[in-house]
Design a protein around this motif. Structure first.
Motif, mmCIF file in Angstrom:
data_model
loop_
_atom_site.group_PDB
_atom_site.id
_atom_site.type_symbol
_atom_site.label_atom_id
_atom_site.label_comp_id
_atom_site.label_asym_id
_atom_site.label_seq_id
_atom_site.Cartn_x
_atom_site.Cartn_y
_atom_site.Cartn_z
ATOM 1 N N UNK A 1 -3.439 7.154 -11.572
ATOM 2 C CA UNK A 1 -3.351 7.966 -10.386
ATOM 3 C C UNK A 1 -3.043 7.040 -9.216
ATOM 4 N N UNK A 2 -2.133 7.483 -8.396
ATOM 5 C CA UNK A 2 -1.804 6.727 -7.193
ATOM 6 C C UNK A 2 -2.125 7.598 -5.995
ATOM 7 N N UNK A 3 -2.837 7.028 -5.052
ATOM 8 C CA UNK A 3 -3.213 7.754 -3.847
ATOM 9 C C UNK A 3 -2.750 6.985 -2.625
ATOM 10 N N UNK A 4 -2.347 7.722 -1.629
ATOM 11 C CA UNK A 4 -2.046 7.095 -0.336
ATOM 12 C C UNK A 4 -3.224 7.376 0.582
ATOM 13 N N UNK A 5 -3.813 6.317 1.092
ATOM 14 C CA UNK A 5 -4.938 6.462 2.003
ATOM 15 C C UNK A 5 -4.664 5.603 3.233
#
Length: 64
Positions: A1-5
């Motif tokens: 999973x890749x998240x942008x935070x």
């Protein structure tokens, strides 16, 4: 999973993971499991969902 935070959340998660002497990925997995469990056990009322729907666009406007 890749998240942008954002940078602030990244820093907070890194600091918490370091304080607990665990990898950040382990911390994020734990937080996601806790949130998923709470979501299953507590359903939001219609009024709460509507308030979230109104708040999200306001938050997006303030970011730009």
């Amino acid at each position: 999973m890749h998240l942008r935070i954002d940078g602030q959340l990244d820093a907070q998660l890194r600091q918490q993971a370091a304080a607990e002497h665990i990898p950040m990925s382990a911390l994020v997995r734990r937080l996601l499991r806790q949130a998923a469990h709470e979501y299953r056990t507590e359903s939001a009322s219609k009024a709460e969902v509507e308030e979230i729907d109104r708040r999200i666009p306001r938050e997006e406007i303030h970011r730009t």
